[in-house]
Design a protein around this motif. Structure first.
Motif, mmCIF file in Angstrom:
data_model
loop_
_atom_site.group_PDB
_atom_site.id
_atom_site.type_symbol
_atom_site.label_atom_id
_atom_site.label_comp_id
_atom_site.label_asym_id
_atom_site.label_seq_id
_atom_site.Cartn_x
_atom_site.Cartn_y
_atom_site.Cartn_z
ATOM 1 N N ARG A 11 0.815 -1.238 -0.034
ATOM 2 C CA ARG A 11 0.141 -0.086 0.021
ATOM 3 C C ARG A 11 0.911 1.293 -0.037
ATOM 4 N N ARG A 12 2.052 1.246 -0.508
ATOM 5 C CA ARG A 12 2.957 2.365 -0.631
ATOM 6 C C ARG A 12 3.311 2.440 -2.023
ATOM 7 N N GLY A 13 2.784 1.694 -3.063
ATOM 8 C CA GLY A 13 2.951 2.063 -4.579
ATOM 9 C C GLY A 13 4.343 1.311 -4.992
ATOM 10 N N VAL A 14 4.742 0.267 -4.277
ATOM 11 C CA VAL A 14 5.843 -0.344 -4.535
ATOM 12 C C VAL A 14 5.631 -1.338 -5.606
ATOM 13 N N ALA A 15 4.392 -2.232 -5.765
ATOM 14 C CA ALA A 15 4.167 -2.977 -6.768
ATOM 15 C C ALA A 15 3.960 -2.440 -8.044
ATOM 16 N N VAL A 16 3.335 -1.106 -8.014
ATOM 17 C CA VAL A 16 2.758 -0.324 -9.183
ATOM 18 C C VAL A 16 4.256 0.203 -9.649
ATOM 19 N N LYS A 17 5.281 0.515 -8.996
ATOM 20 C CA LYS A 17 6.713 1.157 -9.491
ATOM 21 C C LYS A 17 7.356 -0.152 -10.189
ATOM 22 N N LEU A 18 7.219 -1.316 -9.341
ATOM 23 C CA LEU A 18 8.023 -2.500 -9.895
ATOM 24 C C LEU A 18 7.378 -2.853 -11.335
ATOM 25 N N CYS A 19 6.020 -2.910 -11.507
ATOM 26 C CA CYS A 19 5.440 -3.288 -12.648
ATOM 27 C C CYS A 19 5.717 -2.288 -13.726
ATOM 28 N N THR A 20 5.540 -1.076 -13.398
ATOM 29 C CA THR A 20 5.740 -0.103 -14.604
ATOM 30 C C THR A 20 7.227 -0.023 -15.083
ATOM 31 N N GLU A 21 8.296 -0.399 -14.068
ATOM 32 C CA GLU A 21 9.408 -0.342 -14.613
ATOM 33 C C GLU A 21 9.671 -1.480 -15.518
ATOM 34 N N LEU A 22 9.126 -2.776 -15.116
ATOM 35 C CA LEU A 22 9.369 -4.091 -15.738
ATOM 36 C C LEU A 22 8.614 -3.738 -17.146
ATOM 37 N N GLU A 23 7.436 -3.149 -17.254
ATOM 38 C CA GLU A 23 6.957 -2.873 -18.577
ATOM 39 C C GLU A 23 7.710 -1.990 -19.293
ATOM 40 N N SER A 24 8.182 -1.065 -19.063
ATOM 41 C CA SER A 24 9.335 -0.268 -19.633
ATOM 42 C C SER A 24 10.507 -1.116 -20.344
ATOM 43 N N ILE A 25 11.170 -1.842 -19.330
ATOM 44 C CA ILE A 25 12.196 -2.648 -19.629
ATOM 45 C C ILE A 25 11.952 -3.744 -20.890
ATOM 46 N N VAL A 26 10.631 -4.313 -20.752
ATOM 47 C CA VAL A 26 10.518 -5.329 -21.676
ATOM 48 C C VAL A 26 10.118 -4.673 -22.978
ATOM 49 N N LYS A 27 9.249 -3.620 -23.044
ATOM 50 C CA LYS A 27 9.101 -2.722 -24.086
ATOM 51 C C LYS A 27 10.415 -2.122 -24.914
ATOM 52 N N GLN A 28 11.328 -1.785 -24.322
ATOM 53 C CA GLN A 28 12.399 -1.475 -24.730
ATOM 54 C C GLN A 28 13.195 -2.568 -25.555
ATOM 55 N N ILE A 29 13.022 -3.679 -25.060
ATOM 56 C CA ILE A 29 13.811 -5.056 -25.685
ATOM 57 C C ILE A 29 12.804 -5.631 -26.782
ATOM 58 N N GLY A 30 11.761 -5.026 -26.958
ATOM 59 C CA GLY A 30 10.851 -5.476 -27.999
ATOM 60 C C GLY A 30 9.625 -6.245 -27.949
ATOM 61 N N TYR A 31 9.366 -6.500 -26.614
ATOM 62 C CA TYR A 31 8.096 -7.250 -26.384
ATOM 63 C C TYR A 31 6.731 -6.207 -26.210
ATOM 64 N N ARG A 32 5.887 -6.771 -26.958
ATOM 65 C CA ARG A 32 4.866 -5.962 -27.169
ATOM 66 C C ARG A 32 3.504 -6.369 -26.106
ATOM 67 N N LEU A 33 3.634 -7.288 -25.487
ATOM 68 C CA LEU A 33 2.461 -8.019 -24.589
ATOM 69 C C LEU A 33 3.329 -8.581 -23.546
ATOM 70 N N ILE A 34 2.312 -8.579 -22.310
ATOM 71 C CA ILE A 34 2.883 -9.081 -21.199
ATOM 72 C C ILE A 34 1.690 -9.821 -20.594
#
Length: 90
Positions: A11-34
């Motif tokens: 309840r401190r936004g940790v999961a949102v930050k982890l997920c949005t960072e992960l989404e950014s990383i995988v998008k940069q390496i070419g993935y388009r779907l999680i």
């Protein structure tokens, strides 16, 4: 892979930050779907993924075998529960 946030850090936004960072990383390496699985009855996780992060329900998986983090030890333990598959296009 498994993602779990310690009960003390929830309840401190940790999961949102982890997920949005992960989404950014995988998008940069070419993935388009999680695609991910969540226990069907895990309302907090489903609200996070579906309501806050924009994942959509793809299907249900009855009696799925999964790993769950033990809140006391931090170790992952095998469980069996109904699950849902969620997906998000990046």
């Amino acid at each position: 892979s498994n993602l779990a946030v310690s009960p003390l850090a929830r309840r401190r936004g940790v999961a949102v930050k982890l997920c949005t960072e992960l989404e950014s990383i995988v998008k940069q390496i070419g993935y388009r779907l999680i695609v991910l699985k969540v226990e069907k009855e895990n309302d907090a996780a489903r609200r996070l993924y579906e309501d806050k992060l924009g994942y959509s329900l793809e299907c249900e998986v009855p009696n799925d075998v999964a790993m769950r983090a033990d809140p006391e030890s931090g170790a992952f333990v095998e469980t069996s529960a109904d699950a849902v598959v969620l997906a998000k296009e990046l």
